[in-house]
Design an enzyme around this catalytic site. Sequence first.
Site, PDB file in Angstrom:
ATOM      1  N   SER A  89       0.806  -1.224   0.000  1.00 43.45           N
ATOM      2  CA  SER A  89       0.000   0.000   0.000  1.00 43.45           C
ATOM      3  C   SER A  89       0.836   1.268   0.000  1.00 43.45           C
ATOM      4  O   SER A  89       0.336   2.339  -0.336  1.00 43.45           O
ATOM      5  CB  SER A  89      -0.939   0.018   1.211  1.00 43.45           C
ATOM      6  OG  SER A  89      -0.207  -0.103   2.418  1.00 43.45           O
ATOM      7  N   ASP A 116      -2.080   8.476   7.795  1.00 44.10           N
ATOM      8  CA  ASP A 116      -3.060   7.646   8.499  1.00 44.10           C
ATOM      9  C   ASP A 116      -2.305   6.722   9.455  1.00 44.10           C
ATOM     10  O   ASP A 116      -1.144   6.982   9.799  1.00 44.10           O
ATOM     11  CB  ASP A 116      -3.960   6.890   7.507  1.00 44.10           C
ATOM     12  CG  ASP A 116      -3.201   5.912   6.622  1.00 44.10           C
ATOM     13  OD1 ASP A 116      -2.001   5.658   6.886  1.00 44.10           O
ATOM     14  OD2 ASP A 116      -3.794   5.382   5.664  1.00 44.10           O
ATOM     15  N   HIS A 125       0.638   5.027   6.902  1.00 45.55           N
ATOM     16  CA  HIS A 125       1.313   5.570   5.723  1.00 45.55           C
ATOM     17  C   HIS A 125       1.785   7.014   5.913  1.00 45.55           C
ATOM     18  O   HIS A 125       1.117   7.797   6.593  1.00 45.55           O
ATOM     19  CB  HIS A 125       0.358   5.527   4.522  1.00 45.55           C
ATOM     20  CG  HIS A 125      -0.213   4.167   4.278  1.00 45.55           C
ATOM     21  ND1 HIS A 125      -1.474   3.819   4.699  1.00 45.55           N
ATOM     22  CD2 HIS A 125       0.323   3.069   3.696  1.00 45.55           C
ATOM     23  CE1 HIS A 125      -1.699   2.550   4.366  1.00 45.55           C
ATOM     24  NE2 HIS A 125      -0.624   2.072   3.762  1.00 45.55           N
TER      25      HIS A 125
END
Length: 374
Positions: A48, A338, A341
């Site tokens: 991600s 977040d 990340h």
Amino acid sequence: MNTNRKKMKVHIGGYVLILALTASVILQQPELVTGQARVPAMFVLGDSLVDAGNNNFLQTVARANFLPYGIDMNYQPTGRFSNGLTFIDLLARLLEIPSPPPFADPTTSGNRILQGVNYASAAAGILDVSGYNYGGRFSLNQQMVNLETTLSQLRTMMSPQNFTDYLARSLVVLVFGSNDYINNYLMPNLYDSSIRFRPPDFANLLLSQYARQLLTLYSLGLRKIFIPGVAPLGCIPNQRARGISPPDRCVDSVNQILGTFNQGLKSLVDQLNQRSPGAIYVYGNTYSAIGDILNNPAAYGFSVVDRACCGIGRNQGQITCLPLQTPCPNRNQYVFWDAFHPTQTANSILARRAFYGPPSDAYPVNVQQMTLLH
């Protein structure tokens, strides 16, 4: 070792990276030439941290195709796990090429694949099982299959000699390892890996799987391969929110288990460079770069290092950013967007250090230098 760690405010611990001269490796590799850095294409495999929207097309809860993700990309959520641009987007700008489109997007075909493709998938790990708690994802092994699909298409679009040259000059970036820890080893209620393996043994399991695919890239004809290591995961809001360390501290026990993996990956790069004529493999020292930011935030313009800009609970990291949640307004002052990340601002620093940095950031050469190797 202990003395060094005590000196560091955040305890980014576990290993010391030894700076090394680049000359010996460069002498073993093709000649370093001067000129404009140029690669015809960039192929991205990973998780991600670099997903550009592949998981939008998968049955998974690991998605970021909703606001406030993308709030700083003209309020356009794309599936990137960031308020704005990812490390890959910013690296592509430095390389002066378009950021590669996601493989799973049906429009990623024809001429769109000529400058590269992004295969990265949120929740993906080096091990196939890692991240299964999120649902569908493309693991490293599946991403390699997807890459070979693209290369088969590209082979039909140019002459054999041009294809060989194209592959040799293209850049491959692989960003893996985080989910093998966060969504595997550090989840003993769902995975038994921490029972079956001591931390060094688990790291060696990951490295042996990784090495096999890194050698496959060489056999496919790819020659420029950049491999960032794992960041100090004990410092991300998700791990701080577990409440097992003081509020102003990273989780040292998590950071310490990463040492074998990062040290081993750097050693693997040395081995691959010695046995792969004409290729250059480069290790990106993400751990040190993030550690430097966390230890000296003001020097980089950050004021918040211990909590997320968008999230819920302790450190805004117990539950990650939710749809239509209102994020912090001063996003360029936060290291973390977040629970997991970095912000676009932090990604920008990481990209510049990978591209321009000394051997302590990118070993044995930086990304700009590796693109100049013929």
